[in-house]
Design a protein around this motif. Sequence first.
Motif, PDB file in Angstrom:
ATOM      1  N   GLU A   1       0.826  -1.209   0.000  1.00 49.12           N
ATOM      2  CA  GLU A   1       0.000   0.000   0.000  1.00 49.12           C
ATOM      3  C   GLU A   1       0.858   1.257   0.000  1.00 49.12           C
ATOM      4  OE1 GLU A   1      -2.097  -3.487   1.299  1.00 49.12           O
ATOM      5  OE2 GLU A   1      -0.308  -2.527   2.171  1.00 49.12           O
ATOM      6  N   GLU A   2       1.957   1.238   0.746  1.00 49.98           N
ATOM      7  CA  GLU A   2       2.852   2.398   0.774  1.00 49.98           C
ATOM      8  C   GLU A   2       3.521   2.615  -0.575  1.00 49.98           C
ATOM      9  OE1 GLU A   2       4.172   2.455   5.488  1.00 49.98           O
ATOM     10  OE2 GLU A   2       5.199   1.123   4.081  1.00 49.98           O
ATOM     11  N   CYS A   3       3.917   1.530  -1.222  1.00 48.35           N
ATOM     12  CA  CYS A   3       4.521   1.643  -2.555  1.00 48.35           C
ATOM     13  C   CYS A   3       3.541   2.288  -3.529  1.00 48.35           C
ATOM     14  CB  CYS A   3       4.939   0.266  -3.062  1.00 48.35           C
ATOM     15  SG  CYS A   3       6.302  -0.505  -2.148  1.00 48.35           S
ATOM     16  N   THR A   4       2.312   1.800  -3.525  1.00 51.65           N
ATOM     17  CA  THR A   4       1.287   2.325  -4.426  1.00 51.65           C
ATOM     18  C   THR A   4       1.016   3.798  -4.160  1.00 51.65           C
ATOM     19  OG1 THR A   4       0.250   0.149  -4.632  1.00 51.65           O
ATOM     20  CG2 THR A   4      -1.105   2.067  -5.183  1.00 51.65           C
ATOM     21  N   GLU A   5       0.931   4.169  -2.893  1.00 51.28           N
ATOM     22  CA  GLU A   5       0.615   5.546  -2.539  1.00 51.28           C
ATOM     23  C   GLU A   5       1.752   6.497  -2.905  1.00 51.28           C
ATOM     24  OE1 GLU A   5      -1.581   8.758  -1.409  1.00 51.28           O
ATOM     25  OE2 GLU A   5      -2.212   6.693  -1.784  1.00 51.28           O
ATOM     26  N   LEU A   6       2.994   6.082  -2.697  1.00 49.65           N
ATOM     27  CA  LEU A   6       4.125   6.927  -3.078  1.00 49.65           C
ATOM     28  C   LEU A   6       4.124   7.196  -4.576  1.00 49.65           C
ATOM     29  CD1 LEU A   6       7.065   5.531  -0.906  1.00 49.65           C
ATOM     30  CD2 LEU A   6       6.118   7.850  -0.815  1.00 49.65           C
ATOM     31  N   MET A   7       3.864   6.168  -5.373  1.00 50.20           N
ATOM     32  CA  MET A   7       3.825   6.353  -6.822  1.00 50.20           C
ATOM     33  C   MET A   7       2.674   7.276  -7.224  1.00 50.20           C
ATOM     34  SD  MET A   7       4.898   2.620  -8.406  1.00 50.20           S
ATOM     35  CE  MET A   7       3.756   1.623  -7.427  1.00 50.20           C
ATOM     36  N   ALA A   8       1.529   7.111  -6.583  1.00 52.03           N
ATOM     37  CA  ALA A   8       0.367   7.934  -6.923  1.00 52.03           C
ATOM     38  C   ALA A   8       0.596   9.396  -6.566  1.00 52.03           C
ATOM     39  CB  ALA A   8      -0.875   7.397  -6.199  1.00 52.03           C
ATOM     40  N   GLN A   9       1.193   9.649  -5.396  1.00 58.41           N
ATOM     41  CA  GLN A   9       1.449  11.027  -4.991  1.00 58.41           C
ATOM     42  C   GLN A   9       2.512  11.690  -5.864  1.00 58.41           C
ATOM     43  OE1 GLN A   9       2.260  11.508  -0.802  1.00 58.41           O
ATOM     44  NE2 GLN A   9       0.453  10.339  -0.163  1.00 58.41           N
ATOM     45  N   ALA A  10       3.465  10.905  -6.343  1.00 57.98           N
ATOM     46  CA  ALA A  10       4.567  11.464  -7.133  1.00 57.98           C
ATOM     47  C   ALA A  10       4.195  11.687  -8.593  1.00 57.98           C
ATOM     48  CB  ALA A  10       5.772  10.527  -7.057  1.00 57.98           C
ATOM     49  N   GLN A  11       3.319  10.862  -9.134  1.00 56.75           N
ATOM     50  CA  GLN A  11       3.031  10.852 -10.575  1.00 56.75           C
ATOM     51  C   GLN A  11       2.782  12.246 -11.172  1.00 56.75           C
ATOM     52  OE1 GLN A  11       2.540   7.899 -12.961  1.00 56.75           O
ATOM     53  NE2 GLN A  11       2.943   9.742 -14.177  1.00 56.75           N
ATOM     54  N   PRO A  12       1.924  13.086 -10.585  1.00 59.07           N
ATOM     55  CA  PRO A  12       1.630  14.380 -11.220  1.00 59.07           C
ATOM     56  C   PRO A  12       2.811  15.350 -11.217  1.00 59.07           C
ATOM     57  CG  PRO A  12      -0.060  13.772  -9.603  1.00 59.07           C
ATOM     58  CD  PRO A  12       1.110  12.861  -9.382  1.00 59.07           C
ATOM     59  N   ARG A  13       3.842  15.081 -10.415  1.00 59.24           N
ATOM     60  CA  ARG A  13       4.954  16.032 -10.264  1.00 59.24           C
ATOM     61  C   ARG A  13       6.242  15.560 -10.933  1.00 59.24           C
ATOM     62  NH1 ARG A  13       4.423  16.814  -3.828  1.00 59.24           N
ATOM     63  NH2 ARG A  13       6.479  17.773  -4.067  1.00 59.24           N
ATOM     64  N   LEU A  14       6.188  14.473 -11.685  1.00 58.36           N
ATOM     65  CA  LEU A  14       7.394  13.934 -12.303  1.00 58.36           C
ATOM     66  C   LEU A  14       7.890  14.839 -13.432  1.00 58.36           C
ATOM     67  CD1 LEU A  14       6.521  10.126 -12.599  1.00 58.36           C
ATOM     68  CD2 LEU A  14       8.036  11.195 -10.928  1.00 58.36           C
ATOM     69  N   THR A  15       9.213  15.061 -13.454  1.00 57.74           N
ATOM     70  CA  THR A  15       9.868  15.767 -14.549  1.00 57.74           C
ATOM     71  C   THR A  15      11.170  15.042 -14.861  1.00 57.74           C
ATOM     72  OG1 THR A  15      11.044  17.268 -13.045  1.00 57.74           O
ATOM     73  CG2 THR A  15       8.898  18.006 -13.884  1.00 57.74           C
ATOM     74  N   ARG A  16      11.843  15.402 -15.937  1.00 55.40           N
ATOM     75  CA  ARG A  16      13.099  14.756 -16.303  1.00 55.40           C
ATOM     76  C   ARG A  16      14.105  14.925 -15.159  1.00 55.40           C
ATOM     77  NH1 ARG A  16      16.449  13.558 -20.866  1.00 55.40           N
ATOM     78  NH2 ARG A  16      18.341  12.666 -19.935  1.00 55.40           N
ATOM     79  N   SER A  17      14.731  13.828 -14.748  1.00 51.97           N
ATOM     80  CA  SER A  17      15.691  13.853 -13.648  1.00 51.97           C
ATOM     81  C   SER A  17      16.930  14.663 -14.014  1.00 51.97           C
ATOM     82  CB  SER A  17      16.105  12.432 -13.263  1.00 51.97           C
ATOM     83  OG  SER A  17      14.997  11.681 -12.841  1.00 51.97           O
ATOM     84  N   GLU A  18      17.530  15.291 -13.001  1.00 53.56           N
ATOM     85  CA  GLU A  18      18.754  16.046 -13.177  1.00 53.56           C
ATOM     86  C   GLU A  18      19.851  15.455 -12.305  1.00 53.56           C
ATOM     87  OE1 GLU A  18      17.881  20.145 -12.368  1.00 53.56           O
ATOM     88  OE2 GLU A  18      16.790  20.417 -14.254  1.00 53.56           O
ATOM     89  N   THR A  19      21.086  15.838 -12.569  1.00 53.23           N
ATOM     90  CA  THR A  19      22.224  15.439 -11.747  1.00 53.23           C
ATOM     91  C   THR A  19      22.921  16.686 -11.229  1.00 53.23           C
ATOM     92  OG1 THR A  19      23.696  15.351 -13.666  1.00 53.23           O
ATOM     93  CG2 THR A  19      22.589  13.312 -13.047  1.00 53.23           C
ATOM     94  N   VAL A  20      23.650  16.527 -10.126  1.00 56.36           N
ATOM     95  CA  VAL A  20      24.382  17.650  -9.528  1.00 56.36           C
ATOM     96  C   VAL A  20      25.538  18.062 -10.436  1.00 56.36           C
ATOM     97  CG1 VAL A  20      25.843  18.344  -7.587  1.00 56.36           C
ATOM     98  CG2 VAL A  20      23.752  17.026  -7.177  1.00 56.36           C
ATOM     99  N   VAL A  21      25.720  19.363 -10.590  1.00 55.70           N
ATOM    100  CA  VAL A  21      26.865  19.909 -11.329  1.00 55.70           C
ATOM    101  C   VAL A  21      27.908  20.325 -10.304  1.00 55.70           C
ATOM    102  CG1 VAL A  21      27.672  21.646 -12.970  1.00 55.70           C
ATOM    103  CG2 VAL A  21      25.348  20.726 -13.159  1.00 55.70           C
ATOM    104  N   ASN A  22      28.963  19.536 -10.178  1.00 55.15           N
ATOM    105  CA  ASN A  22      29.963  19.792  -9.140  1.00 55.15           C
ATOM    106  C   ASN A  22      30.651  21.140  -9.298  1.00 55.15           C
ATOM    107  OD1 ASN A  22      29.803  17.419  -7.519  1.00 55.15           O
ATOM    108  ND2 ASN A  22      30.786  16.279  -9.166  1.00 55.15           N
ATOM    109  N   ALA A  23      30.755  21.612 -10.519  1.00 55.20           N
ATOM    110  CA  ALA A  23      31.484  22.864 -10.739  1.00 55.20           C
ATOM    111  C   ALA A  23      30.741  24.080 -10.217  1.00 55.20           C
ATOM    112  CB  ALA A  23      31.768  23.031 -12.235  1.00 55.20           C
ATOM    113  N   THR A  24      29.404  23.972 -10.094  1.00 53.90           N
ATOM    114  CA  THR A  24      28.618  25.129  -9.677  1.00 53.90           C
ATOM    115  C   THR A  24      27.795  24.895  -8.418  1.00 53.90           C
ATOM    116  OG1 THR A  24      26.709  24.477 -11.027  1.00 53.90           O
ATOM    117  CG2 THR A  24      28.418  25.836 -12.088  1.00 53.90           C
TER     118      THR A  24
END
Length: 277
Positions: free
Chosen positions: A102-125
Amino acid sequence: MRTQDITPELRAWIIAQAEAGHSPQSVLTAMRASGWEEDVALAAMEGVLQGRADAVKLAVKPMPDIAAGQPNVVRAHDRDVTVLLQIQHPRIVVFRDFLSPEECTELMAQAQPRLTRSETVVNATGGSEVNAARTSQGMFFARGESALCVRIEARIAALLRWPVENGEGIQILRYPPGAEYRPHYDYFDPIQVGTPTILQRGGQRVGTLLMYLNTPMAGGATTFPDAGVTVHAVAGSAVFFAYPLPTPQTKTLHGGAPVTQGEKWVATKWLREGLFM
């Protein structure tokens, strides 16, 4: 491994850093900045301090981890969690039943509308950007954002004996077919110019808990290339790994293998050495 002479001056300097209570990270960073190779610098530190009481000051600091001698099933705040695998170096622990279905399902449901392309940290900045090495979609919950986040964060804190306030918010990632995250480290490289900016919020990362929210049909395992370890994604399970120093010598290089069939959802919790604001 390459070697380098340990001069009397260097020996005295390392001992002085230990006596002054400087962290292993700061000593290692200073030696790297002076031209020492990382593995040689670590060997020099160990060689000079072996058998000295100063070594305790330099080498030991609190770290997130499960309690030593725990039974196979551990009570973590509100839930029994099964320990499936432990490795000491690198420090890796695999858990079953960390999250309920149930927790797995709920986390996915709450996150779904806010998903965007993932980013990575830029160490230089100290900022972040889209990177070809990471092809997932993701979002962050603020720490304590919902009752579900509060419950999971309390569970993590109890299991790994690490303060809730020393953790970043939970990140949710979705990997569609073909998506991956190429091998990388979770700590911030001390020699990068942008790292001091990042470290202002809670200091270094010292541990990661990766929670699997579903079971991909094929692919998507978490790999540790330097350790020869593969952890398959199984819904509700989790893998924890720690890195007491921000160095490849921790063998915590890891990646998310490409998803070849279906999709993969994961939740990530990064633990900092200090209060994360």
